[in-house]
Design a protein around this motif. Structure first.
Motif, PDB file in Angstrom:
ATOM      1  N   GLU A 156      33.913  -7.528 -62.607  1.00  0.00           N
ATOM      2  CA  GLU A 156      32.852  -7.079 -61.696  1.00  0.00           C
ATOM      3  C   GLU A 156      32.299  -5.749 -62.190  1.00  0.00           C
ATOM      4  O   GLU A 156      32.981  -4.730 -62.153  1.00  0.00           O
ATOM      5  CB  GLU A 156      33.396  -6.939 -60.272  1.00  0.00           C
ATOM      6  CG  GLU A 156      32.298  -6.551 -59.285  1.00  0.00           C
ATOM      7  CD  GLU A 156      32.801  -6.230 -57.885  1.00  0.00           C
ATOM      8  OE1 GLU A 156      33.755  -6.896 -57.435  1.00  0.00           O
ATOM      9  OE2 GLU A 156      32.247  -5.320 -57.261  1.00  0.00           O
ATOM     10  N   HIS A 184      27.647  -4.568 -57.899  1.00  0.00           N
ATOM     11  CA  HIS A 184      27.704  -5.250 -56.607  1.00  0.00           C
ATOM     12  C   HIS A 184      26.507  -4.784 -55.793  1.00  0.00           C
ATOM     13  O   HIS A 184      26.300  -3.588 -55.638  1.00  0.00           O
ATOM     14  CB  HIS A 184      29.025  -4.881 -55.906  1.00  0.00           C
ATOM     15  CG  HIS A 184      29.313  -5.727 -54.709  1.00  0.00           C
ATOM     16  ND1 HIS A 184      30.489  -5.657 -54.015  1.00  0.00           N
ATOM     17  CD2 HIS A 184      28.570  -6.664 -54.088  1.00  0.00           C
ATOM     18  CE1 HIS A 184      30.472  -6.521 -53.012  1.00  0.00           C
ATOM     19  NE2 HIS A 184      29.311  -7.142 -53.040  1.00  0.00           N
ATOM     20  N   GLU A 233      27.568 -10.224 -56.688  1.00  0.00           N
ATOM     21  CA  GLU A 233      28.258  -9.442 -57.703  1.00  0.00           C
ATOM     22  C   GLU A 233      27.716  -9.798 -59.079  1.00  0.00           C
ATOM     23  O   GLU A 233      27.328 -10.944 -59.319  1.00  0.00           O
ATOM     24  CB  GLU A 233      29.763  -9.751 -57.684  1.00  0.00           C
ATOM     25  CG  GLU A 233      30.466  -9.176 -56.476  1.00  0.00           C
ATOM     26  CD  GLU A 233      31.855  -9.759 -56.256  1.00  0.00           C
ATOM     27  OE1 GLU A 233      32.559  -9.238 -55.393  1.00  0.00           O
ATOM     28  OE2 GLU A 233      32.222 -10.737 -56.938  1.00  0.00           O
TER      29      GLU A 233
HETATM   30 MG    MG Z   1      32.583  -5.196 -54.977  1.00  0.00          MG
END
Ligand code: MG
Ligand code: ATP
Length: 575
Positions: free
Chosen positions: A419, A422, A211
């Motif tokens: 985040e 990813h 991530e």
């Molecule tokens: Mg994710």
């Protein structure tokens, strides 16, 4: 591009909106970038749409540079492909489903692995068609349990999702590497300070998973670093190094009366007071805490699970859930319905529900734990002798100072992040589901392997705002800003006309210009708005217009320079 504030759909707010708890949300609302339209759904106003499109452009440019091809799928999709992959059920409550007038079932796609795999199956037949990376920038829908902080976590949001298709594992590793570099370039251009961390990959199958976390205190992800090596992982993905197996032979399991000790603290007190097993140095870490949770596997009846962990640790439900996904766990508290589970006195010896232990509970370790009777605990309850867990689970909280699982030498430090991307080596989970085979060079069928790579485009607007603001407003990185220059007509005499003609000159020189040509608005209000809106440079056409001067302000440094109007275009463009 010339934007005139006198006619623009823009209303800045003096007060902090009550709905906003985090700085980015507050400022994006106040500066007129977004408006709430629905729970977890936001309208992009003209300034916000420009920022969103700038991010999209950067992402798209780097995807093309990495050799990816752009497609665009519908969001409204039929049930079948998701049924075939198992995700119609696995996605659980996070998925929006609906029926059409013929009663056929649909979903609003939360992500598109299925459709990409089907497209590749549809249009390719031979090894010659590979490798390939496809992407789209598209609206996703997820019925998030807790939509939060405006565009940071929406229920409808913009994502760039890319998928690589390769015939070999080495090919997949290469594609993954290419995407990883592309992501580093994207986030550098977006001005996002970030860390790449290992992520949990168990859920979707597959192997490598990382991530990109933008540093921000308001982030929902916690990640660790090491004081000695370059280990970095989401706390969800931290693995606990198991201690060395104990030497020596533990004594026999002994049951003790321990009245009124339902908590670890009360148990440790009593153990020391009564010198259980002749010891007065008992600590919480010597006890084995057994926490019962209800686990819901999508499409199945809920099931009870006990987690055994050292008593000085808590169960971190986020970590547990990440490791059990797609199953979801919550604390169980209906002990009245389960007389075999004696609250406060549970032990793993003879337990009748599934039991998973923390990795610290290695074979041969002896514990002070419940004796499964009210007011009784047992000492020397030994793993592998008196009980055998059904497996291990990473569910205990991670703490600063914990040993690093990578080098074993350093200590873990912890920070929070958002985040923003990813990347994930998926493997053949979806190509298996659709039996996607193509003809190999040797004439035999081969099954492609996939990678999946996501960027939260709308979330990035909030992440950038989170990292680039001060108490007066937003401070956009140049490439992302809705304009290059903000020309402010301070108000009097011919200043508006002069500001407009300067703005036109700047536009002719290739710049994107926002001009505050509002009449009847005070200079003070205009300056406050300019700082709130956060365009990198402001030109104030004001008092010194008569002498042929305007003031050039830098939003980031606060620097102010008097510049001859006739030199302004050259100064701003740096030519
Ligand atoms: Mg994710
Ligand atoms: P999170 O853990 O934050 O819920 P995720 O792991 O479910 O995200 P992915 O499926 O990996 O998200 O999606 C790819 C990217 O899409 C994420 O890295 C994130 O930047 C973005 N994203 C995911 N969910 C949302 C959301 N609800 N709102 C805005 N962006 C999101």
């Amino acid at each position: 591009m010339l934007m005139r504030m006198s006619t623009m759909l823009l209303k800045t707010l003096r007060e902090d909106p009550a709905e906003a708890e985090v700085p980015s949300h507050r400022l994006l609302l106040r500066a007129g970038y977004v408006r709430r339209a629905a729970p977890g759904g936001y309208t992009w106003l003209p300034l916000g749409k420009l920022v969103l499109d700038n991010i999209t452009r950067v992402v798209r440019e780097e995807m093309f540079a990495a050799g990816a091809q752009e497609v665009s799928f519908p969001s409204l999709l039929p049930r079948e492909p998701y049924e075939t992959s198992g995700r119609w059920t696995d996605y659980g409550d996070d998925i929006f489903t609906l029926r059409d007038r013929r009663d056929a079932e649909y979903l609003l796609a939360p992500t598109h692995e299925e459709m990409f795999a089907l497209l590749v199956q549809d249009l390719t037949s031979s090894y010659r068609d590979f490798p390939m990376i496809l992407f789209q920038v598209q609206t996703k829908f997820r019925d998030e349990a807790r939509p939060r902080a405006g565009v940071l976590r929406g229920r409808e949001f913009l994502m760039k999702d890319a998928y690589s298709f390769d015939l070999t594992d080495e090919g997949l590793a290469d594609a993954y590497g290419v995407m990883r570099v592309a992501y580093q370039k994207i986030f550098a251009r977006l001005g996002l300070e970030h860390t790449i961390v290992s992520a949990v990959s168990g859920a979707m199958g597959g192997s490598a998973s990382e991530e990109f976390l933008a540093m921000a205190d308001v982030g929902e992800d916690t990640f660790v670093g090491c004081t000695k090596c370059d280990y970095a992982a989401n706390t969800e993905a931290v693995t606990t190094p198991p201690p060395a197996a104990p030497t020596g032979t533990p004594g026999p399991m002994t049951v003790h009366d321990t009245p009124d000790t339902p908590t670890i603290a009360s148990l440790v007190n009593l153990a020391n007071e009564r010198a259980l097993d002749g010891r007065t140095d008992w600590t919480a870490a010597d006890t084995l805490k057994n926490v019962v949770v209800t686990v819901r596997q999508p499409g199945h009846e809920p099931e009870l699970l006990a987690i055994g962990l050292p008593g000085d640790r808590e169960v971190d439900l986020k970590r547990l859930n990440a490791n059990l996904h797609p199953a979801a766990a919550e604390l169980f508290d209906d002990f009245a319905s389960r007389p075999d589970l004696v609250k406060g006195y549970i032990g793993p010896q003879g337990i009748k529900i599934r039991y998973l232990a923390d990795p610290r509970v290695v074979t041969g370790t002896g514990w002070l734990t419940g004796a499964n009777e009210p007011g009784k605990h047992a000492t020397s309850v030994v793993a592998g002798r008196d009980f055998t867990p059904d497996g291990t689970v990473e569910a205990a909280d991670v703490r600063p100072g914990d040993p690093c699982p990578a080098c074993g030498d350093g200590e873990l430090t912890m920070r929070r992040g958002i985040e923003i991307g990813h990347i994930f080596q998926l493997g053949r989970r979806f190509t298996d589901a659709f039996k996607l085979d193509v003809l190999g060079a040797d004439g035999k069928p081969v099954r492609p392997t996939m990678g999946s790579y996501g960027v939260g485009v709308s979330r990035a607007v909030a992440a950038i705002a989170e990292q680039h603001h001060d108490e007066r407003g937003l401070i956009w990185p140049a490439e992302i800003a809705p304009a290059d220059v903000h020309v402010v007509a301070a108000g009097k005499d011919g200043q508006v006309e002069a500001a407009l003609s300067l703005a036109e000159e700047l536009v002719a020189a290739g710049l994107r210009v926002l001009v505050d040509d509002r009449k009847g608005v005070s200079a003070g209000v205009k300056f406050t708005d300019a700082e709130l809106i956060g365009i990198p440079r402001t030109v104030v056409v004001g008092r010194r217009l008569g002498d042929g001067y305007a003031e050039l302000r830098d939003r980031r440094t606060g620097d102010r320079d008097e510049v001859l109007l006739s030199d302004m275009v050259a100064t701003v463009t740096g030519v």
